[in-house]
Structures are given as C-alpha cells and as structure tokens.
Write an enzyme that holds these catalytic residues in place. Structure first.
Site, PDB file in Angstrom:
ATOM      1  N   ARG A 104     -25.394  10.184  23.952  1.00 14.13           N
ATOM      2  CA  ARG A 104     -25.899  10.112  25.328  1.00 14.13           C
ATOM      3  C   ARG A 104     -26.810  11.309  25.524  1.00 14.13           C
ATOM      4  O   ARG A 104     -26.381  12.460  25.411  1.00 14.13           O
ATOM      5  CB  ARG A 104     -24.751  10.155  26.335  1.00 14.13           C
ATOM      6  CG  ARG A 104     -25.227  10.493  27.738  1.00 14.13           C
ATOM      7  CD  ARG A 104     -24.188  10.298  28.792  1.00 14.13           C
ATOM      8  NE  ARG A 104     -23.943   8.881  29.009  1.00 14.13           N
ATOM      9  CZ  ARG A 104     -23.313   8.399  30.075  1.00 14.13           C
ATOM     10  NH1 ARG A 104     -22.864   9.207  31.016  1.00 14.13           N
ATOM     11  NH2 ARG A 104     -23.123   7.106  30.211  1.00 14.13           N
ATOM     12  N   HIS A 131     -29.528   1.864  29.005  1.00 15.31           N
ATOM     13  CA  HIS A 131     -28.067   2.041  28.904  1.00 15.31           C
ATOM     14  C   HIS A 131     -27.483   0.713  28.380  1.00 15.31           C
ATOM     15  O   HIS A 131     -26.819  -0.024  29.123  1.00 15.31           O
ATOM     16  CB  HIS A 131     -27.521   2.397  30.296  1.00 15.31           C
ATOM     17  CG  HIS A 131     -26.115   2.900  30.304  1.00 15.31           C
ATOM     18  ND1 HIS A 131     -25.371   3.116  29.161  1.00 15.31           N
ATOM     19  CD2 HIS A 131     -25.292   3.237  31.351  1.00 15.31           C
ATOM     20  CE1 HIS A 131     -24.171   3.562  29.507  1.00 15.31           C
ATOM     21  NE2 HIS A 131     -24.099   3.634  30.818  1.00 15.31           N
ATOM     22  N   GLN A 134     -23.686  -0.491  28.736  1.00 11.44           N
ATOM     23  CA  GLN A 134     -23.292  -0.886  30.091  1.00 11.44           C
ATOM     24  C   GLN A 134     -23.630  -2.351  30.349  1.00 11.44           C
ATOM     25  O   GLN A 134     -22.854  -3.078  30.971  1.00 11.44           O
ATOM     26  CB  GLN A 134     -24.016   0.013  31.108  1.00 11.44           C
ATOM     27  CG  GLN A 134     -23.659  -0.293  32.544  1.00 11.44           C
ATOM     28  CD  GLN A 134     -22.229   0.092  32.872  1.00 11.44           C
ATOM     29  OE1 GLN A 134     -21.824   1.221  32.649  1.00 11.44           O
ATOM     30  NE2 GLN A 134     -21.454  -0.838  33.425  1.00 11.44           N
ATOM     31  N   ASP A 227     -27.551   0.878  41.443  1.00  9.75           N
ATOM     32  CA  ASP A 227     -27.163   2.077  40.696  1.00  9.75           C
ATOM     33  C   ASP A 227     -27.491   3.267  41.592  1.00  9.75           C
ATOM     34  O   ASP A 227     -28.214   3.123  42.595  1.00  9.75           O
ATOM     35  CB  ASP A 227     -27.965   2.130  39.376  1.00  9.75           C
ATOM     36  CG  ASP A 227     -27.578   3.308  38.483  1.00  9.75           C
ATOM     37  OD1 ASP A 227     -26.470   3.861  38.661  1.00  9.75           O
ATOM     38  OD2 ASP A 227     -28.389   3.671  37.601  1.00  9.75           O
ATOM     39  N   CYS A 267     -22.666   0.172  37.822  1.00  8.26           N
ATOM     40  CA  CYS A 267     -22.175   0.800  36.586  1.00  8.26           C
ATOM     41  C   CYS A 267     -21.239   1.970  36.864  1.00  8.26           C
ATOM     42  O   CYS A 267     -20.446   2.345  36.003  1.00  8.26           O
ATOM     43  CB  CYS A 267     -23.347   1.223  35.714  1.00  8.26           C
ATOM     44  SG  CYS A 267     -24.365   2.527  36.455  1.00  8.26           S
ATOM     45  N   ARG A 295     -16.245  -1.923  29.646  1.00 21.91           N
ATOM     46  CA  ARG A 295     -16.911  -0.968  28.752  1.00 21.91           C
ATOM     47  C   ARG A 295     -16.097  -0.827  27.472  1.00 21.91           C
ATOM     48  O   ARG A 295     -16.637  -0.777  26.364  1.00 21.91           O
ATOM     49  CB  ARG A 295     -17.052   0.413  29.423  1.00 21.91           C
ATOM     50  CG  ARG A 295     -17.973   0.451  30.624  1.00 21.91           C
ATOM     51  CD  ARG A 295     -19.421   0.224  30.247  1.00 21.91           C
ATOM     52  NE  ARG A 295     -19.917   1.175  29.272  1.00 21.91           N
ATOM     53  CZ  ARG A 295     -20.324   2.421  29.540  1.00 21.91           C
ATOM     54  NH1 ARG A 295     -20.335   2.853  30.792  1.00 21.91           N
ATOM     55  NH2 ARG A 295     -20.747   3.228  28.585  1.00 21.91           N
TER      56      ARG A 295
HETATM   57  N1  NVA Z   1     -28.811   5.808  36.163  1.00 18.34           N
HETATM   58  C1  NVA Z   1     -27.615   6.602  36.026  1.00 18.34           C
HETATM   59  C2  NVA Z   1     -26.558   5.838  35.279  1.00 18.34           C
HETATM   60  C3  NVA Z   1     -25.242   6.555  35.142  1.00 18.34           C
HETATM   61  C4  NVA Z   1     -24.251   5.805  34.307  1.00 18.34           C
HETATM   62  C5  NVA Z   1     -27.949   7.898  35.297  1.00 18.34           C
HETATM   63  O1  NVA Z   1     -28.727   7.861  34.344  1.00 18.34           O
HETATM   64  O2  NVA Z   1     -27.445   8.938  35.706  1.00 18.34           O
HETATM   65  N1   CP Z   2     -21.374   3.941  33.767  1.00 23.11           N
HETATM   66  C1   CP Z   2     -21.287   5.015  32.969  1.00 23.11           C
HETATM   67  O1   CP Z   2     -21.939   5.104  31.923  1.00 23.11           O
HETATM   68  O2   CP Z   2     -20.400   5.962  33.396  1.00 23.11           O
HETATM   69  P1   CP Z   2     -20.229   7.435  32.844  1.00 23.11           P
HETATM   70  O3   CP Z   2     -21.471   8.191  33.197  1.00 23.11           O
HETATM   71  O4   CP Z   2     -19.012   7.939  33.533  1.00 23.11           O
HETATM   72  O5   CP Z   2     -20.049   7.383  31.348  1.00 23.11           O
END
Ligand code: NVA
Ligand code: CP
Length: 309
Positions: A104, A131, A134, A227, A267, A295
């Site tokens: 990530r 992502h 997800q 989101d 998500c 997930r």
């Molecule tokens: N769009 C959000 C998704 C978090 C799971 C981010 O990138 O922070």
């Molecule tokens: N939805 C998601 O990826 O959650 P986290 O940021 O908690 O991993």
C-alpha cells in the site's frame, strides 16, 4: 488463474475476476463451516505499508493465517525503503525471502516497479490510482445481495474521482456493468483510466457514464457507492474539498432516486455527515460491514490464485 500479479483490474480479464469471486465464495463457506483450507501452508506474505490501514492489514494477516501461512507487517518507516533504498534492491532482496508482497503506497509506478524487478507475486493494497482488492470484495458483496449477478447492474459512484472511482471503472467495465461516476468538475477521474474503462466496457457489454450531476448518476442505480472526500495524503486540502463536494453527499434525498432495492457500499473509513449521512450508512440499504468482511474472503482468493502455484 493466468495472472502473476494484481496491480490493477484493468490487467485482469473478466474470467480472472469471476474465478477469483467464485473462489472467494468457496473460501468464505469453508471458513464459516470450519473446513480447513491450508492452500498456502508454509508460505509468507510481506505487507509493505506507506499509508495507514485497518481493514487491509487485518484482512491480509488473518487471511494468510487461515490459509496456513504467515504474514509480515513491514511499515515503510521501519524498512530501508523509507530511507531511500531503491525499489530494485528491495524487490530483489524480498523475493529471496517471501512468497508474495502486498503493498500500500502512493505511486502506482512503485507497485509496478516492484512487480517488474521482483520474482514473486505483487498485490496492490491501494495506491493513489487504484484499490483493486476493495473492488473484488465489493463485487463479492454485490453478487451476494443481487442474485449472483454483476452484468447489467447499474453502479453509481458519487464523490471524488479518486482511487475508488478508478477501480469501479476498471472492475465494472470488465464485468459488463453500467458504471456512472459523478464528481465535482475540479475532481474528475484520470483521463487515461476513463479511456481504458470505456474500451473495456465496449468489449464486455458494459457502459460508462462520467458526469458532474449526482442525480443523473444515481438514477435507477442498483448499487450506490461513495468514498471519503479526503484521501490519505490530501489532509491539507480538506477545507477546500469539503466546500467543493457539498452537493455530492449521499443522503436520503439523493438515494431516493436510486432503484427501490438499491444497496449502499462504502470501502470505509467513512465520515458520517460528509460524504454520507448516518441514515444511509447505518440504514437498511447499507451493506458496508458485509463489504468489509469480504475483504478477507476476496483477498484470500487473490492470494491462493497468485501464490499457490
Ligand atoms: N480513497 C481512500 C480510500 C481508503 C481506503 C484513500 O485513498 O484514502
Ligand atoms: N477500505 C480500506 O482499504 O480500509 P483500510 O484503509 O482500513 O485498509
């Protein structure tokens, strides 16, 4: 499964996605019924995190354990990558120890380089661009609540043209869905992603609509998604974004334009009173906790597909 990595769903075929979702359903059934499924016995997944996480970290770690393997949490603050060691060296070294890497981070190109230089499967656990894990969990959830179907369903996403919007475009286009995205004019999706998704949709019987009108996007939708307006790394833009997105909140009034049996997905993490109101995310149409649970099952299917070879 013909794929070596999961970098974006644009790289996967409809068949790869379907096969993964079918395996996710099977693994979910087995886990709920105490049937052992140690497909990754003795294998180790490295999990590199440059951003925070609750769901991704816990679901990958628990998933590896349930598959008979183990997972290593590697915060970028603690490994040499965070102090400037190259991706080339990191990929080569970690390939000697591990059987797969979940990463990530910010730049999609970093994930792609890891895949290019390493010799083990790489799983994208979120970048600024996409992502994909997800979306597999979301599609597993949609199939559970929409009679096993994806093709022909309308999925509306209201909010920021971000990694989640891009991932719905890529995944929905492959699965022949109608994906309608409504964002404020200054926060539209990446042009190249939209172009790729439109080509994929045309090839798979899907449809892509890009608009700035949330009412148009949500009309008769079977699945309504949103989101956070402020993704990880954008904290400094919060005030400006909250202003720009005020007409893009998923609330009762907007949701009433969706299909009568529409479900709501997010998500998570969610910010009630901003991108969604409490009566929607905590209401009868919400499937957000099934989505979060999936997930685990969807990613176990991804890991088995890529790492059990
Ligand atoms: N769009 C959000 C998704 C978090 C799971 C981010 O990138 O922070
Ligand atoms: N939805 C998601 O990826 O959650 P986290 O940021 O908690 O991993």
């Amino acid at each position: 499964m013909n794929q070596k990595h999961l970098l974006t769903l644009h790289d996967w075929s409809a068949e790869d996605i379907k096969e993964t979702l079918d395996l996710a359903d099977k693994l979910k059934y087995e886990q709920k019924n105490g049937i052992e499924h140690h497909h990754l016995k003795g294998k180790t997944l490295g999990m590199i995190f440059t951003k925070s996480s609750t769901r991704t970290r816990v679901s990958f770690e628990v998933g590896m354990y349930q598959l008979g393997g183990s997972a290593l949490f590697l915060s970028s603050n603690d490994i040499q990558l965070g102090r400037g060691e190259t991706i080339y060296d990191t990929a080569n070294v970690l390939s000697r120890f591990l059987d797969g890497i979940m990463i990530r981070t910010f730049k999609q190109s970093d994930v792609e380089e890891l895949a290019q230089f390493g010799s083990i499967p790489i799983i994208n656990g979120l970048t600024d661009l996409v992502h994909p894990c997800q979306i597999l969990a979301d599609f597993q959830t949609v199939r559970e609540h929409k009679d096993g179907q994806l093709k022909g369903l309308k999925l509306a996403y209201i909010g920021d043209g971000n990694n989640m919007a891009h991932s719905y475009l890529y995944g929905g286009a492959k699965m022949g869905m109608e994906v309608a995205i409504a964002t404020p004019p200054a926060y539209t999706c990446d042009e190249q992603v939209v172009k790729n998704a439109m080509e994929d949709a045309a090839a798979n019987g899907g449809k892509i609509t890009i608009t700035t009108d949330p009412q148009e996007a949500i009309k008769n939708a079977d699945v309504v998604c949103t989101d956070t307006w402020v993704s990880m790394g954008q904290e400094a833009d919060k005030e400006e974004k909250v202003k720009a997105f005020s007409a893009y909140q998923v609330n009762k009034e907007l949701f009433s334009l969706a299909d009568d049996k529409a479900i709501f997905l997010h998500c998570l993490p969610a910010y009630r009173g901003f991108e969604v109101t409490e009566d929607i995310i905590d209401g009868p149409m919400s499937r957000v906790f099934d989505e979060a649970e999936n997930r685990l099952h969807a990613q176990k299917a991804v890991m088995v597909g890529l790492m059990a070879k």
